[in-house]
Design an enzyme around this catalytic site. Sequence first.
Site, short mmCIF file in Angstrom:
data_model
loop_
_atom_site.label_atom_id
_atom_site.label_comp_id
_atom_site.label_asym_id
_atom_site.label_seq_id
_atom_site.Cartn_x
_atom_site.Cartn_y
_atom_site.Cartn_z
N VAL A 12 0.88 -1.17 0.00
CA VAL A 12 0.00 0.00 0.00
C VAL A 12 0.93 1.22 0.00
O VAL A 12 1.80 1.33 0.87
CB VAL A 12 -0.91 0.02 1.24
CG1 VAL A 12 -1.87 1.20 1.17
CG2 VAL A 12 -1.68 -1.29 1.37
N ASN A 43 2.46 -5.02 -9.49
CA ASN A 43 2.53 -4.43 -10.84
C ASN A 43 2.78 -5.50 -11.90
O ASN A 43 2.18 -5.48 -12.98
CB ASN A 43 3.65 -3.38 -10.92
CG ASN A 43 3.35 -2.17 -10.05
OD1 ASN A 43 2.19 -1.91 -9.73
ND2 ASN A 43 4.38 -1.45 -9.65
N ASN A 180 18.21 -4.22 -15.17
CA ASN A 180 18.56 -2.98 -15.86
C ASN A 180 20.08 -2.82 -15.76
O ASN A 180 20.78 -3.70 -15.25
CB ASN A 180 17.76 -1.79 -15.32
CG ASN A 180 18.09 -1.47 -13.87
OD1 ASN A 180 19.13 -1.89 -13.34
ND2 ASN A 180 17.23 -0.73 -13.21
N GLY A 222 16.24 0.76 -25.27
CA GLY A 222 15.71 -0.53 -25.67
C GLY A 222 16.14 -1.68 -24.77
O GLY A 222 16.53 -1.45 -23.61
N ASP A 250 8.43 -3.45 -14.64
CA ASP A 250 7.42 -4.43 -14.23
C ASP A 250 6.45 -4.70 -15.38
O ASP A 250 6.04 -5.85 -15.61
CB ASP A 250 6.61 -3.92 -13.03
CG ASP A 250 7.50 -3.61 -11.83
OD1 ASP A 250 8.58 -4.22 -11.72
OD2 ASP A 250 7.11 -2.75 -11.01
N ARG A 283 1.87 7.67 -19.06
CA ARG A 283 0.79 7.95 -18.11
C ARG A 283 1.33 8.01 -16.69
O ARG A 283 2.27 7.28 -16.37
CB ARG A 283 -0.24 6.83 -18.17
CG ARG A 283 -0.87 6.68 -19.52
CD ARG A 283 -1.69 5.41 -19.51
NE ARG A 283 -2.29 5.21 -20.80
CZ ARG A 283 -2.76 4.06 -21.24
NH1 ARG A 283 -2.71 3.00 -20.47
NH2 ARG A 283 -3.29 3.97 -22.44
N GLY A 285 1.60 7.36 -12.61
CA GLY A 285 1.28 6.26 -11.70
C GLY A 285 1.83 4.94 -12.17
O GLY A 285 2.45 4.84 -13.24
P1 ADP Z 1 13.51 -0.42 -15.01
O1 ADP Z 1 12.22 0.33 -14.78
O2 ADP Z 1 13.46 -1.80 -14.44
O3 ADP Z 1 14.76 0.33 -14.71
P2 ADP Z 1 13.90 0.25 -17.82
O4 ADP Z 1 13.91 1.70 -17.47
O5 ADP Z 1 15.10 -0.30 -18.49
O6 ADP Z 1 13.52 -0.71 -16.60
O7 ADP Z 1 12.64 0.03 -18.79
C1 ADP Z 1 12.22 -1.24 -19.24
C2 ADP Z 1 11.77 -1.13 -20.68
O8 ADP Z 1 10.66 -0.22 -20.77
C3 ADP Z 1 12.80 -0.59 -21.66
O9 ADP Z 1 13.63 -1.61 -22.18
C4 ADP Z 1 11.91 0.03 -22.75
O10 ADP Z 1 11.44 -0.93 -23.66
C5 ADP Z 1 10.72 0.55 -21.95
N1 ADP Z 1 10.90 1.97 -21.56
C6 ADP Z 1 11.39 2.47 -20.41
N2 ADP Z 1 11.46 3.82 -20.44
C7 ADP Z 1 10.97 4.19 -21.65
C8 ADP Z 1 10.77 5.45 -22.31
N3 ADP Z 1 11.07 6.61 -21.71
N4 ADP Z 1 10.26 5.43 -23.57
C9 ADP Z 1 9.92 4.27 -24.19
N5 ADP Z 1 10.09 3.05 -23.62
C10 ADP Z 1 10.61 3.01 -22.37
#
Ligand code: ADP
Length: 304
Positions: A12, A43, A180, A222, A250, A283, A285
């Site tokens: 929560v 999530n 990541n 990516g 997530d 979006r 949240g």
């Molecule tokens: P985490 O939230 O675990 O750090 P990432 O930031 O690497 O993970 O994001 C996971 C995936 O979500 C990326 O590989 C990409 O495909 C997508 N993503 C994250 N941020 C963006 C963004 N700003 N624009 C488009 N896709 C995104």
Amino acid sequence: MAKILNFGSLNVDFVYQVPHFVQPGETLSSFGRSIFAGGKGLNQSLAAARAGAQVFHAGAVGTDGQLLLDMLQGDGVDCSFIQHSEGPSGHTIIQVDPSGQNCIILFQGSNFEQQREWIDAVLQNFSAGDFLLLQNEINLVGYLINKGAERGLKVCINASPINENLAGCNLEKCSLIAVNELEAAALTEQNPEEEQPADRQLKLLRERFPESSIVLTLGTQGSYLQKPDGEVIFTPAFKVKAVDTTAAGDTFLGFLTAALAEGVEDEQALRRAAAAAAIAVTRPGAGPSIPKLAEVLDFLKTEA
Ligand code: ADP
């Protein structure tokens, strides 16, 4: 279709709007408070369910956990393996200042009340080929990996957060490890301050986890899937206007696992995951930002 069991965190989130972060000795009035259902586990389950998978969430909520169950059940997640404990659910107290910066206090609560006997009992309901989805926000993650793998489940873990609990786990038994850049550096004992090219990170991860598929996500850069046979699939991120990147990882892993459970081939599954995460970051949240499969498929058609 293979089933997905997510043994994972349920939080929560209490979010307070404050003029500045509270200082030592200060009593600070907040402007307002919102309450959200969160936690990486929740999530991931929402994402996998919205992606069309049959999802079972296991874990524990406290006496204040109805909000969490309502959220999951609203998306068709089976909650019959969620235990009810006497204390509070896992929760966070989040201060958000006018610039949008936050600071967070986490209370583990019922997320850290998983017991071995319960894990054994829940796993009886799943069989070889089903998926066990994990993150590192509950206790006994190492036990779950061992028992899940022993049963022939495909164990998929987001190795986050990185901490001493994870250090004791046999991650090499996981079918898929999602990280990541920072998590990749920590798992391969690299200095996180020193930026490493993706191919080097993948090489080090392969040496460390030769039997596992690795998903390395790099935000707007990516993602890479590296399979145990050495094949690497790069999936670019979609270009969108990000407003809130909470739950991007997530959403990505929830959609990816769901697509793999459905039997979708890797490249297509990764594109779905990237599209779902791209929509989610446009979006605000976490939970509410995660799209449904139909929207993701429409998005992919416009990007084709
Ligand atoms: P985490 O939230 O675990 O750090 P990432 O930031 O690497 O993970 O994001 C996971 C995936 O979500 C990326 O590989 C990409 O495909 C997508 N993503 C994250 N941020 C963006 C963004 N700003 N624009 C488009 N896709 C995104």
